[in-house]
Design a protein around this motif. Sequence first.
Motif, PDB file in Angstrom:
ATOM      1  N   HIS A  18       0.840  -1.194   0.000  1.00 34.08           N
ATOM      2  CA  HIS A  18       0.000   0.000   0.000  1.00 34.08           C
ATOM      3  C   HIS A  18       0.878   1.247   0.000  1.00 34.08           C
ATOM      4  O   HIS A  18       2.081   1.165   0.230  1.00 34.08           O
ATOM      5  CB  HIS A  18      -0.828   0.071   1.290  1.00 34.08           C
ATOM      6  CG  HIS A  18      -1.808  -1.027   1.472  1.00 34.08           C
ATOM      7  ND1 HIS A  18      -3.118  -0.919   1.088  1.00 34.08           N
ATOM      8  CD2 HIS A  18      -1.677  -2.263   2.017  1.00 34.08           C
ATOM      9  CE1 HIS A  18      -3.760  -2.032   1.399  1.00 34.08           C
ATOM     10  NE2 HIS A  18      -2.906  -2.867   1.954  1.00 34.08           N
ATOM     11  N   HIS A 123      -2.237  -3.086  -3.684  1.00 31.53           N
ATOM     12  CA  HIS A 123      -3.642  -2.972  -3.263  1.00 31.53           C
ATOM     13  C   HIS A 123      -4.584  -2.892  -4.464  1.00 31.53           C
ATOM     14  O   HIS A 123      -5.586  -3.581  -4.531  1.00 31.53           O
ATOM     15  CB  HIS A 123      -3.769  -1.722  -2.378  1.00 31.53           C
ATOM     16  CG  HIS A 123      -5.111  -1.529  -1.745  1.00 31.53           C
ATOM     17  ND1 HIS A 123      -5.415  -0.424  -1.001  1.00 31.53           N
ATOM     18  CD2 HIS A 123      -6.226  -2.301  -1.764  1.00 31.53           C
ATOM     19  CE1 HIS A 123      -6.669  -0.530  -0.574  1.00 31.53           C
ATOM     20  NE2 HIS A 123      -7.177  -1.648  -1.024  1.00 31.53           N
ATOM     21  N   LYS A 143      -8.945   2.150  -6.353  1.00 33.85           N
ATOM     22  CA  LYS A 143      -8.084   3.256  -5.983  1.00 33.85           C
ATOM     23  C   LYS A 143      -6.725   2.996  -6.597  1.00 33.85           C
ATOM     24  O   LYS A 143      -6.451   1.882  -7.037  1.00 33.85           O
ATOM     25  CB  LYS A 143      -8.022   3.441  -4.468  1.00 33.85           C
ATOM     26  CG  LYS A 143      -7.535   2.207  -3.739  1.00 33.85           C
ATOM     27  CD  LYS A 143      -7.954   2.187  -2.277  1.00 33.85           C
ATOM     28  CE  LYS A 143      -7.450   3.389  -1.519  1.00 33.85           C
ATOM     29  NZ  LYS A 143      -7.517   3.184  -0.058  1.00 33.85           N
ATOM     30  N   CYS A 145      -3.762   3.065  -5.180  1.00 37.86           N
ATOM     31  CA  CYS A 145      -2.800   2.516  -4.216  1.00 37.86           C
ATOM     32  C   CYS A 145      -2.160   1.229  -4.744  1.00 37.86           C
ATOM     33  O   CYS A 145      -2.891   0.346  -5.167  1.00 37.86           O
ATOM     34  CB  CYS A 145      -3.544   2.250  -2.906  1.00 37.86           C
ATOM     35  SG  CYS A 145      -2.550   1.522  -1.625  1.00 37.86           S
TER      36      CYS A 145
END
Length: 160
Positions: A18, A123, A143, A145
């Motif tokens: 992450h 992630h 997202k 990440c």
Amino acid sequence: MATVTLTRRKHTRLLVVHCSATHSGQDIGVQEITRWHRARGWSTIGYHYVIRRNGTLETGRDEASIGAHVAGHNSDSIGICLIGGVDTQSQAQNNFTNAQLETLQHLLGLLQKRYPGTRIVGHRNLSPDRNGDGRITPNEWFKACPSFDIDAWLALNSPG
Ligand SMILES: [Zn+2]
């Protein structure tokens, strides 16, 4: 401070990388993230490890316990957070330092020895495959990440 009781993890199949989604000038670590995650009502930091801007490895949640860092995969994964990953406009930016990536490579090597057969993923690569084509493409990322292509990086920086 109340005693934090965490559940032990039965399986470890994934090492999930992450980012903290902070900009490169923010020199934060476990202490700050623990405060954020407690403000969300969690017992403590969701990640097991944090790698600061200068490459220092910090320990978050106890490695043997279930983390809180990725929907649907907390019960069989270890979460590692690199500090950084966005620019000052909060847009995804691969701005990690060489020191951070060296620490990451070393840590992943140690963890793969400790948990043989684990897979390393970013992630975003655990986003749902919405169109069912068997690949997770950028339009499906929930997202950005960790803001870099972990597979491409691993191809050049094999852990261990
Ligand atoms: Zn993440």
